[in-house]
Design a protein around this motif. Structure first.
Motif, PDB file in Angstrom:
ATOM      1  N   ILE A   1      15.267  -7.389  -7.988  1.00 28.33           N
ATOM      2  CA  ILE A   1      14.436  -8.111  -8.937  1.00 28.33           C
ATOM      3  C   ILE A   1      13.904  -9.350  -8.223  1.00 28.33           C
ATOM      4  CG2 ILE A   1      14.368  -9.313 -11.141  1.00 28.33           C
ATOM      5  CD1 ILE A   1      16.781  -7.401 -11.905  1.00 28.33           C
ATOM      6  N   THR A   2      12.590  -9.490  -8.212  1.00 27.21           N
ATOM      7  CA  THR A   2      11.949 -10.602  -7.534  1.00 27.21           C
ATOM      8  C   THR A   2      11.192 -11.440  -8.554  1.00 27.21           C
ATOM      9  OG1 THR A   2      11.710  -9.309  -5.511  1.00 27.21           O
ATOM     10  CG2 THR A   2      10.276 -11.224  -5.737  1.00 27.21           C
ATOM     11  N   ALA A   3      11.557 -12.715  -8.635  1.00 26.32           N
ATOM     12  CA  ALA A   3      10.850 -13.640  -9.526  1.00 26.32           C
ATOM     13  C   ALA A   3       9.598 -14.123  -8.809  1.00 26.32           C
ATOM     14  CB  ALA A   3      11.745 -14.809  -9.892  1.00 26.32           C
ATOM     15  N   GLY A   4       8.471 -13.943  -9.412  1.00 29.46           N
ATOM     16  CA  GLY A   4       7.224 -14.393  -8.812  1.00 29.46           C
ATOM     17  C   GLY A   4       6.039 -13.664  -9.400  1.00 29.46           C
ATOM     18  N   GLU A   5       4.869 -14.227  -9.158  1.00 28.41           N
ATOM     19  CA  GLU A   5       3.644 -13.650  -9.690  1.00 28.41           C
ATOM     20  C   GLU A   5       2.914 -12.852  -8.611  1.00 28.41           C
ATOM     21  OE1 GLU A   5      -0.378 -14.924 -12.108  1.00 28.41           O
ATOM     22  OE2 GLU A   5       0.928 -16.489 -11.314  1.00 28.41           O
ATOM     23  N   VAL A   6       2.672 -11.596  -8.899  1.00 32.52           N
ATOM     24  CA  VAL A   6       1.905 -10.746  -7.987  1.00 32.52           C
ATOM     25  C   VAL A   6       0.439 -11.136  -8.124  1.00 32.52           C
ATOM     26  CG1 VAL A   6       1.171  -8.383  -7.490  1.00 32.52           C
ATOM     27  CG2 VAL A   6       3.559  -8.851  -8.081  1.00 32.52           C
ATOM     28  N   VAL A   7      -0.196 -11.418  -6.976  1.00 33.46           N
ATOM     29  CA  VAL A   7      -1.603 -11.822  -7.003  1.00 33.46           C
ATOM     30  C   VAL A   7      -2.520 -10.788  -6.355  1.00 33.46           C
ATOM     31  CG1 VAL A   7      -1.138 -14.288  -7.184  1.00 33.46           C
ATOM     32  CG2 VAL A   7      -1.329 -13.238  -4.922  1.00 33.46           C
ATOM     33  N   THR A   8      -1.969  -9.936  -5.488  1.00 31.61           N
ATOM     34  CA  THR A   8      -2.788  -8.945  -4.798  1.00 31.61           C
ATOM     35  C   THR A   8      -1.969  -7.686  -4.545  1.00 31.61           C
ATOM     36  OG1 THR A   8      -3.921 -10.710  -3.605  1.00 31.61           O
ATOM     37  CG2 THR A   8      -4.205  -8.487  -2.747  1.00 31.61           C
ATOM     38  N   ILE A   9      -2.628  -6.548  -4.729  1.00 33.57           N
ATOM     39  CA  ILE A   9      -2.044  -5.268  -4.314  1.00 33.57           C
ATOM     40  C   ILE A   9      -3.089  -4.598  -3.436  1.00 33.57           C
ATOM     41  CG2 ILE A   9      -1.162  -3.028  -5.045  1.00 33.57           C
ATOM     42  CD1 ILE A   9      -0.496  -4.379  -7.760  1.00 33.57           C
ATOM     43  N   GLU A  10      -2.731  -4.359  -2.201  1.00 28.25           N
ATOM     44  CA  GLU A  10      -3.647  -3.729  -1.251  1.00 28.25           C
ATOM     45  C   GLU A  10      -3.223  -2.276  -1.039  1.00 28.25           C
ATOM     46  OE1 GLU A  10      -3.650  -5.816   2.486  1.00 28.25           O
ATOM     47  OE2 GLU A  10      -3.453  -7.741   1.451  1.00 28.25           O
ATOM     48  N   HIS A  11      -4.179  -1.372  -1.192  1.00 30.77           N
ATOM     49  CA  HIS A  11      -3.921   0.030  -0.853  1.00 30.77           C
ATOM     50  C   HIS A  11      -4.146   0.179   0.639  1.00 30.77           C
ATOM     51  CE1 HIS A  11      -3.726   4.320  -0.824  1.00 30.77           C
ATOM     52  NE2 HIS A  11      -4.921   4.370  -0.257  1.00 30.77           N
ATOM     53  N   ARG A  12      -3.180   0.770   1.314  1.00 30.01           N
ATOM     54  CA  ARG A  12      -3.275   0.970   2.758  1.00 30.01           C
ATOM     55  C   ARG A  12      -3.133   2.460   3.024  1.00 30.01           C
ATOM     56  NH1 ARG A  12       1.401  -2.380   4.678  1.00 30.01           N
ATOM     57  NH2 ARG A  12       0.735  -1.522   6.640  1.00 30.01           N
ATOM     58  N   PRO A  13      -4.230   3.130   3.387  1.00 30.57           N
ATOM     59  CA  PRO A  13      -4.164   4.574   3.602  1.00 30.57           C
ATOM     60  C   PRO A  13      -2.987   4.948   4.500  1.00 30.57           C
ATOM     61  CG  PRO A  13      -6.407   3.791   3.832  1.00 30.57           C
ATOM     62  CD  PRO A  13      -5.536   2.574   3.708  1.00 30.57           C
ATOM     63  N   VAL A  14      -2.286   5.953   4.086  1.00 29.19           N
ATOM     64  CA  VAL A  14      -1.127   6.516   4.771  1.00 29.19           C
ATOM     65  C   VAL A  14       0.108   5.612   4.660  1.00 29.19           C
ATOM     66  CG1 VAL A  14      -0.205   7.467   6.919  1.00 29.19           C
ATOM     67  CG2 VAL A  14      -2.613   7.754   6.388  1.00 29.19           C
ATOM     68  N   HIS A  15      -0.074   4.316   4.592  1.00 29.55           N
ATOM     69  CA  HIS A  15       1.071   3.398   4.584  1.00 29.55           C
ATOM     70  C   HIS A  15       1.415   2.877   3.198  1.00 29.55           C
ATOM     71  CE1 HIS A  15       1.194   3.469   8.895  1.00 29.55           C
ATOM     72  NE2 HIS A  15      -0.098   3.199   8.929  1.00 29.55           N
ATOM     73  N   GLY A  16       0.814   3.380   2.157  1.00 29.95           N
ATOM     74  CA  GLY A  16       1.171   2.965   0.801  1.00 29.95           C
ATOM     75  C   GLY A  16       0.468   1.697   0.366  1.00 29.95           C
ATOM     76  N   HIS A  17       1.227   0.763  -0.165  1.00 30.52           N
ATOM     77  CA  HIS A  17       0.654  -0.428  -0.790  1.00 30.52           C
ATOM     78  C   HIS A  17       1.390  -1.675  -0.326  1.00 30.52           C
ATOM     79  CE1 HIS A  17      -1.394   2.285  -3.568  1.00 30.52           C
ATOM     80  NE2 HIS A  17      -0.258   2.958  -3.579  1.00 30.52           N
ATOM     81  N   ARG A  18       0.647  -2.753  -0.193  1.00 34.06           N
ATOM     82  CA  ARG A  18       1.228  -4.055   0.118  1.00 34.06           C
ATOM     83  C   ARG A  18       1.058  -4.930  -1.119  1.00 34.06           C
ATOM     84  NH1 ARG A  18       0.680  -6.579   5.779  1.00 34.06           N
ATOM     85  NH2 ARG A  18       2.500  -5.247   5.915  1.00 34.06           N
TER      86      ARG A  18
ATOM     87  N   ASP B   1       3.274 -17.029  -3.699  1.00 38.53           N
ATOM     88  CA  ASP B   1       3.839 -17.848  -2.612  1.00 38.53           C
ATOM     89  C   ASP B   1       3.492 -17.295  -1.229  1.00 38.53           C
ATOM     90  OD1 ASP B   1       5.511 -15.677  -2.196  1.00 38.53           O
ATOM     91  OD2 ASP B   1       7.351 -16.736  -2.736  1.00 38.53           O
ATOM     92  N   GLN B   2       2.640 -16.282  -1.180  1.00 37.51           N
ATOM     93  CA  GLN B   2       2.162 -15.621   0.038  1.00 37.51           C
ATOM     94  C   GLN B   2       3.177 -14.684   0.689  1.00 37.51           C
ATOM     95  OE1 GLN B   2      -1.144 -15.627   0.770  1.00 37.51           O
ATOM     96  NE2 GLN B   2      -1.129 -16.728  -1.158  1.00 37.51           N
ATOM     97  N   SER B   3       4.357 -14.507   0.086  1.00 35.51           N
ATOM     98  CA  SER B   3       5.282 -13.496   0.595  1.00 35.51           C
ATOM     99  C   SER B   3       4.724 -12.121   0.219  1.00 35.51           C
ATOM    100  CB  SER B   3       6.689 -13.696   0.027  1.00 35.51           C
ATOM    101  OG  SER B   3       6.684 -13.552  -1.376  1.00 35.51           O
ATOM    102  N   TRP B   4       5.155 -11.084   0.898  1.00 35.90           N
ATOM    103  CA  TRP B   4       4.647  -9.751   0.638  1.00 35.90           C
ATOM    104  C   TRP B   4       5.714  -8.713   0.941  1.00 35.90           C
ATOM    105  CZ3 TRP B   4       4.796  -6.673   4.901  1.00 35.90           C
ATOM    106  CH2 TRP B   4       4.815  -7.311   6.134  1.00 35.90           C
ATOM    107  N   SER B   5       5.486  -7.516   0.407  1.00 32.58           N
ATOM    108  CA  SER B   5       6.365  -6.387   0.703  1.00 32.58           C
ATOM    109  C   SER B   5       5.554  -5.100   0.598  1.00 32.58           C
ATOM    110  CB  SER B   5       7.568  -6.366  -0.238  1.00 32.58           C
ATOM    111  OG  SER B   5       7.156  -6.329  -1.581  1.00 32.58           O
ATOM    112  N   ASP B   6       6.016  -4.086   1.309  1.00 31.52           N
ATOM    113  CA  ASP B   6       5.327  -2.796   1.344  1.00 31.52           C
ATOM    114  C   ASP B   6       6.053  -1.780   0.474  1.00 31.52           C
ATOM    115  OD1 ASP B   6       3.305  -3.554   3.135  1.00 31.52           O
ATOM    116  OD2 ASP B   6       4.632  -3.253   4.842  1.00 31.52           O
ATOM    117  N   HIS B   7       5.263  -0.916  -0.181  1.00 33.86           N
ATOM    118  CA  HIS B   7       5.808   0.082  -1.105  1.00 33.86           C
ATOM    119  C   HIS B   7       5.000   1.364  -0.993  1.00 33.86           C
ATOM    120  CE1 HIS B   7       8.117  -3.161  -2.938  1.00 33.86           C
ATOM    121  NE2 HIS B   7       7.033  -3.879  -2.734  1.00 33.86           N
ATOM    122  N   ASP B   8       5.639   2.465  -1.347  1.00 28.91           N
ATOM    123  CA  ASP B   8       4.954   3.756  -1.352  1.00 28.91           C
ATOM    124  C   ASP B   8       4.126   3.941  -2.616  1.00 28.91           C
ATOM    125  OD1 ASP B   8       6.191   4.652   1.102  1.00 28.91           O
ATOM    126  OD2 ASP B   8       8.034   4.797  -0.069  1.00 28.91           O
ATOM    127  N   ALA B   9       4.562   3.320  -3.701  1.00 28.80           N
ATOM    128  CA  ALA B   9       3.872   3.449  -4.985  1.00 28.80           C
ATOM    129  C   ALA B   9       4.025   2.151  -5.761  1.00 28.80           C
ATOM    130  CB  ALA B   9       4.464   4.602  -5.788  1.00 28.80           C
TER     131      ALA B   9
END
Length: 170
Positions: free
Chosen positions: A131-148, A153-161
């Motif tokens: 569980i991550t407290a924070g506001e999502v401001v951007t979701i980037e679709h990255r072909p083949v690599h899923g989503h960022r 706060d400018q932190s990020w993480s990668d996900h498949d979906a």
């Protein structure tokens, strides 16, 4: 090549667990998480919630006013389609032993039920949900690599979906 097919092939080759981001940790996000835990072996889930007070409850079930009642009777307010009386059993086992199936109970009580079911499920799946407290401001679709997923706060993480469970705007 279709990006989804490629992602599935890469995932099958790597044998790594499916990584899912759920944006919004209210009722909809919580139910999505519970369903994934029950149906996708080894899934890794990150729930992003900007208002930790509303985790598992959202706006609708966060209120502590007892006069705000559910609009569905307790006997039909289960969390899962195959268990419509789950909420009623929970209520009878604790806060309201004499509750009836036709009772319209406080919304906050349902929020307590969702919270309890969620945390019981987390115990069955240790380490699979973050569980991550924070506001999502951007979701980037990255072909083949899923989503960022990027937070304010400018932190990020990668996900498949990514599941958007944003609920109702205030």
């Amino acid at each position: 090549t279709c990006p989804r097919k490629e992602m599935t092939r890469n995932r099958a080759r790597s044998r790594s667990p499916l990584r899912v981001a759920i944006v919004g940790g209210g009722l909809s996000g919580t139910l999505a998480c519970l369903q994934l835990l029950r149906t996708v072996p080894g899934v890794r889930i990150t729930i992003f919630e900007r208002s930790p007070r509303q985790l598992n409850r959202g706006v609708a079930y966060s209120s502590r006013l007892s006069r705000q009642l559910l609009n569905v009777p307790a006997g039909r307010r289960g969390l899962f389609p195959n268990d419509p009386e789950g909420f009623l059993r929970w209520v009878r086992s604790g806060p309201l032993p004499r509750a009836e199936a036709g009772d319209f109970l406080p919304r906050s009580l349902f929020g307590d039920h969702v919270h309890d079911v969620f945390h019981a499920e987390l115990e069955k799946h240790p380490g699979q949900v973050r569980i991550t407290a924070g506001e999502v401001v951007t979701i980037e679709h990255r072909p083949v690599h899923g989503h960022r997923v990027r937070l304010a706060d400018q932190s990020w993480s990668d996900h498949d979906a990514v599941i958007l469970a944003l609920g109702n705007a205030p």
